[in-house]
Write an enzyme that holds these catalytic residues in place. Structure first.
Site, short mmCIF file in Angstrom:
data_model
loop_
_atom_site.label_atom_id
_atom_site.label_comp_id
_atom_site.label_asym_id
_atom_site.label_seq_id
_atom_site.Cartn_x
_atom_site.Cartn_y
_atom_site.Cartn_z
CG ASN A 1 18.55 93.08 60.29
OD1 ASN A 1 18.68 91.87 60.16
ND2 ASN A 1 19.45 93.96 59.88
CG ASP B 1 18.86 84.76 62.55
OD1 ASP B 1 18.23 84.67 63.61
OD2 ASP B 1 18.72 83.96 61.61
CG HIS B 2 23.63 83.23 63.97
ND1 HIS B 2 22.67 82.23 63.93
CD2 HIS B 2 24.29 83.17 62.78
CE1 HIS B 2 22.76 81.59 62.77
NE2 HIS B 2 23.72 82.15 62.05
CG ASP C 1 18.82 82.78 66.97
OD1 ASP C 1 17.66 83.21 67.11
OD2 ASP C 1 19.25 82.31 65.90
#
Length: 332
Positions: free
Chosen positions: A23, A91-92, A95
């Site tokens: 992370n 993560d997403h 993004d």
């Protein structure tokens, strides 16, 4: 481009210590991307001013670093045995935030603020496509990637920044008189025509070769006519064109896995671009006819000389002849 980049990503993750949290890799890449994008926003807050070329280069570098770090965070999690749903969400989530800053950065790099509605469309389309990708994941349970997807789009943005570094941000002006400016509208036709035919799950070109070529041929003719008008009127060449909405609709339909049958959509787009071409030609011809006071398909006969002018000409001509005749007789 993912298979090509795997060697770089695998090498890069091997350089990371096993104590480095995945992370932390993700958030580091995001912060770099945000910082370099905000640098362009600082120099061009309304996306209208030219930004320094070095700032465009840093933004391209920041996006590449973000792409690389975003690609290895999952590898680092599997490498250290720390994979978890939290990591996927993190993560997403990063993004989704990165999409906003990448859109703003590229808008500043190409001075898209000079056309605010195109800037609105570009930024909102980016976040909408990102949402649609995860909407598909929510429904199907799988995050699918196409032949041209996130990695290719990121490299496309990097290429745009690098072109701004080489040629200057004014190169992307939506209206230009430079030698290279007419190349951009042509690319807007050629690139979609190749990608749409290549990626089509229904073999849209092979199933309808004449309609496909007619559609993109009419779009090309429309753009060519714009170039001819710009040359004749000594005016700027506009990059935006209404006929490009047709290929954009086909491309968008493919991106969301063709909810509309491509064959039917191709016929609709074909009718639209033909109508748009005829409408444009009509408007241009009528405007020129009105300005020059001429007719398009007929020849207006010229008005004959007035009888008064003819009589005066004959009178003047005969008087001169008589005068010369009398002078000749007297001399004899």
């Amino acid at each position: 481009m993912d298979p090509m980049m795997q060697k770089w990503w695998c090498w890069l993750v091997e350089q990371c210590p096993l104590t480095l949290a995945p992370n932390l890799i993700t958030i580091s890449g995001l912060l770099v991307n945000i910082a370099t994008s905000l640098l362009l926003v600082y120099y061009s807050p309304d996306a209208k001013q030219e930004v320094p070329r070095w700032a465009c280069f840093l933004c391209a570098l920041g996006l590449f670093l973000y792409q690389s770090l975003d690609a290895i965070d999952g590898k680092q999690a599997r490498r250290t045995g720390t994979s978890s749903p939290l990591g996927e969400l993190f993560d997403h989530g990063c993004d989704s935030l990165s999409t906003v800053f990448v859109s703003l950065g590229v808008a500043c790099s190409v001075r898209l603020g000079t056309h605010p509605y195109w800037m609105f469309f570009q930024c909102m389309m980016a976040v909408t496509l990102f949402y649609c990708a995860h909407w598909q994941t929510y429904v199907s349970g799988t995050l699918r990637f196409g032949f041209v997807d996130v990695t290719e789009a990121q490299f496309g943005v990097i290429a745009i920044h690098l072109l701004s570094v080489i040629f200057g941000p004014s190169f992307w002006s939506l209206k230009g008189t430079s030698v290279l400016s007419p190349v951009v509208p042509l690319l807007f036709v050629l690139v979609p025509s190749v990608l749409i035919a290549w990626k089509s799950p229904y073999d849209i070109y092979l199933q309808n070769p004449t309609i496909y070529l007619l559609t993109f041929g009419c779009v090309s003719a429309r753009v060519t006519n714009r170039l001819v008008v710009a040359h004749m009127t000594k005016s700027e060449m506009a990059y935006s064109d209404a006929s490009l909405l047709g290929p954009a609709l086909l491309f968008l339909n493919q991106y969301v896995n063709c909810p509309i049958n491509e064959n039917y959509l191709l016929y609709i787009v074909c009718i639209y671009v033909i109508y748009d071409l005829i409408k444009y030609c009509q408007e241009v011809c009528l405007e020129i006819c009105h300005h020059l006071n001429i007719s398009l398909f007929t020849i207006v006969p010229k008005r004959p000389a007035s009888s008064t002018s003819s009589a005066a000409f004959e009178k003047n001509g005969s008087s001169k002849y008589m005068t010369r005749s009398k002078a000749k007789v007297k001399s004899n």
